[in-house]
Design an enzyme around this catalytic site. Structure first.
Site, PDB file in Angstrom:
ATOM      1  N   HIS A 181       0.841  -1.206   0.000  1.00 49.73           N
ATOM      2  CA  HIS A 181       0.000   0.000   0.000  1.00 49.73           C
ATOM      3  C   HIS A 181       0.880   1.262   0.000  1.00 49.73           C
ATOM      4  CE1 HIS A 181      -3.328   2.664   1.538  1.00 49.73           C
ATOM      5  NE2 HIS A 181      -2.288   3.255   2.113  1.00 49.73           N
ATOM      6  N   GLU A 182       1.901   1.273   0.864  1.00 51.83           N
ATOM      7  CA  GLU A 182       2.788   2.445   0.929  1.00 51.83           C
ATOM      8  C   GLU A 182       3.580   2.617  -0.362  1.00 51.83           C
ATOM      9  OE1 GLU A 182       2.782   4.680   3.336  1.00 51.83           O
ATOM     10  OE2 GLU A 182       1.253   3.514   4.366  1.00 51.83           O
TER      11      GLU A 182
ATOM     12  N   HIS B 187       1.505   4.347  -2.851  1.00 56.42           N
ATOM     13  CA  HIS B 187       1.517   5.821  -2.731  1.00 56.42           C
ATOM     14  C   HIS B 187       2.689   6.406  -3.531  1.00 56.42           C
ATOM     15  CE1 HIS B 187      -1.713   6.641  -0.012  1.00 56.42           C
ATOM     16  NE2 HIS B 187      -1.228   5.908   0.973  1.00 56.42           N
TER      17      HIS B 187
ATOM     18  N   GLU C 164      -5.854   7.079  -0.900  1.00 54.25           N
ATOM     19  CA  GLU C 164      -5.862   5.850  -0.090  1.00 54.25           C
ATOM     20  C   GLU C 164      -6.515   4.709  -0.863  1.00 54.25           C
ATOM     21  OE1 GLU C 164      -4.199   5.327   2.623  1.00 54.25           O
ATOM     22  OE2 GLU C 164      -3.541   7.412   2.500  1.00 54.25           O
TER      23      GLU C 164
ATOM     24  N   ASP D 229      -4.698   1.283  -1.910  1.00 51.54           N
ATOM     25  CA  ASP D 229      -5.306  -0.016  -1.583  1.00 51.54           C
ATOM     26  C   ASP D 229      -5.423  -0.881  -2.834  1.00 51.54           C
ATOM     27  OD1 ASP D 229      -5.543   0.516   1.078  1.00 51.54           O
ATOM     28  OD2 ASP D 229      -7.695   0.936   1.057  1.00 51.54           O
TER      29      ASP D 229
HETATM   30 ZN   LIG Z   1      -2.089   5.201   2.757  1.00 53.77          ZN
END
Ligand SMILES: [Zn+2]
Length: 410
Positions: free
Chosen positions: A276-277, A280, A354, A358
């Protein structure tokens, strides 16, 4: 202080309006709490755990309302009783040069504000957070954190503030220069924070769990995301909440996992959170958010350019000798409702990011590891599973957990 002064009216309406908006949002949020466990959480959350979540939400909401009511009352009393004018007269008695005087004004107000919020911070940390089992911080750590924060504020904030005051004293285009200086400073801080500032508060140690480290390296290779070192952060010394997962992304590509995250999650869950990071980073969310915040601060400086030199701004708060420093202070009060409105844009963007991150994690790992990581984090943090949409719209940087789970499973 008269009603014919537009700044006085703006400030009055802004302060009272903001207070009632927050109160309204909090009441809506409380009314949206559901006594029974939401369907999506049945099986992973017991009745007792859910009851505790509701209790935490209610206690936190009561605390927020109490704090904002008392703070507004104190601020109103200070304003009404001529506190600002008194402070100004006292400081001018010292016959300082404009910049030192300005540092005095802002420093003194900052000290007053910290003094007012200190009992609330203490009660929040050692009352509420301890009662619900989150706080692991000793009074010693609390005091040391404050001192380090103060030290950093003096070391970094004071010269920056002096520079801004000097620019506004000297140049008619100071708002533009100020914006450039502040932008450069915040870019520098995104680079400096993980290298110099976070290590002042947390201990970073190399990861000892070889199996986990190998799995992390393998995942990062699969996602074409080269990483430097993998370290563990001692978040558990302060709180059982492990909500910040990684630091020092960007050029450093240094991954730091909170020990609380490692302790409570399976390897797949940790990898999903890491994916997930990385999502980003891969989607360029960080530079986009920085660009947005620079644009917002550009707008703020543009408005400041028009407001700062108007002596009615100080008169509205009972200060008869207008100065740059007072102008900055009072502008920040008048600006706060607009700041909230502009914050809605970055909140919305952040929630959208977000979902994207995801989706990236789902592509890398499948949906289930991320779903179970989110469910566990939400359960461990006693997060309100059914926040009101309006409250989310005002305050949430992340979408509510159930919405994220639904999007992952869609
Ligand atoms: Zn996040």
């Amino acid at each position: 202080m008269t009603l014919s002064n537009p700044w006085f009216l703006l400030a009055l309406i802004g302060c009272i309006g903001l207070y009632h908006l927050e109160l309204f949002a909090t009441l809506l949020n409380m009314s949206a709490l559901k006594a029974e466990v939401p369907d999506a959480l049945k099986g992973s959350v017991t009745e007792e755990e859910h009851e505790r979540t509701l209790e935490y939400a209610r206690v936190s909401a009561k605390f927020d309302v109490l704090q904002s009511s008392l703070s507004l009352a104190l601020f109103g009393a200070f304003w009404w009783c001529g506190g600002f004018g008194f402070m100004d007269a006292w400081l001018r008695g010292w016959h300082l040069d404009p910049i030192t005087n300005g540092l005095g004004v802002i420093g003194l107000l900052f000290a007053l504000q910290s003094l007012v919020s200190l009992p609330f911070d203490l009660y929040d940390t050692f009352g509420i957070e301890r009662e619900f089992g989150f706080n692991k911080m000793t009074v010693g750590t609390f005091i040391m954190d404050r001192l380090k924060g103060l030290f950093l504020g003096v070391l970094l904030g004071l010269p920056l503030l002096a520079l801004l005051l000097w620019l506004f004293e000297k140049f008619s285009l100071a708002a533009l220069y100020g914006w450039l200086v502040l932008s450069a400073f915040s870019l520098l801080m995104t680079w400096l924070a993980p290298r110099l500032i976070l290590p002042l508060f947390y201990k970073f140690q190399p990861m000892k769990d070889e199996a986990l480290r190998a799995a992390i390296v393998k995942l990062s290779q699969k996602l074409a995301f080269p990483i430097g070192d993998v370290s563990v952060v001692d978040g558990s010394r302060r709180s059982t909440k492990g909500n910040a997962f990684f630091t020092g992304f960007g050029a450093t590509k240094r991954i730091a996992l909170f020990d609380t995250l490692i302790a409570n999650h399976s390897q797949d869950e940790i990898l999903a959170v890491l994916a997930h990071e990385i999502g980003h980073c891969k989607r360029g969310h960080v530079p986009k958010q920085i660009a947005l915040s620079l644009a917002v601060s550009g707008l703020m400086f543009a408005l400041l350019h028009f407001a700062l030199h108007d002596p009615r701004l100080s008169a509205a708060f009972g200060v008869s000798h207008h100065s740059i420093a007072w102008g900055l202070v009072f502008f920040s009060i008048i600006y706060s409702p607009l700041s909230l409105l502009l914050g809605l844009i970055s909140g919305h963007t952040s929630r959208k990011n977000e979902f994207e991150a995801d989706a990236f994690a789902k592509e890398a790992m499948g949906a289930e590891p991320m779903v179970s990581a989110l469910t566990k984090l939400s359960k461990d943090h006693l997060s309100n599973p059914t926040p009101h949409q309006f409250y989310v719209f005002l305050h949430y940087s992340h979408p509510p957990m159930l919405e994220r789970v639904a999007a992952l499973r869609a």
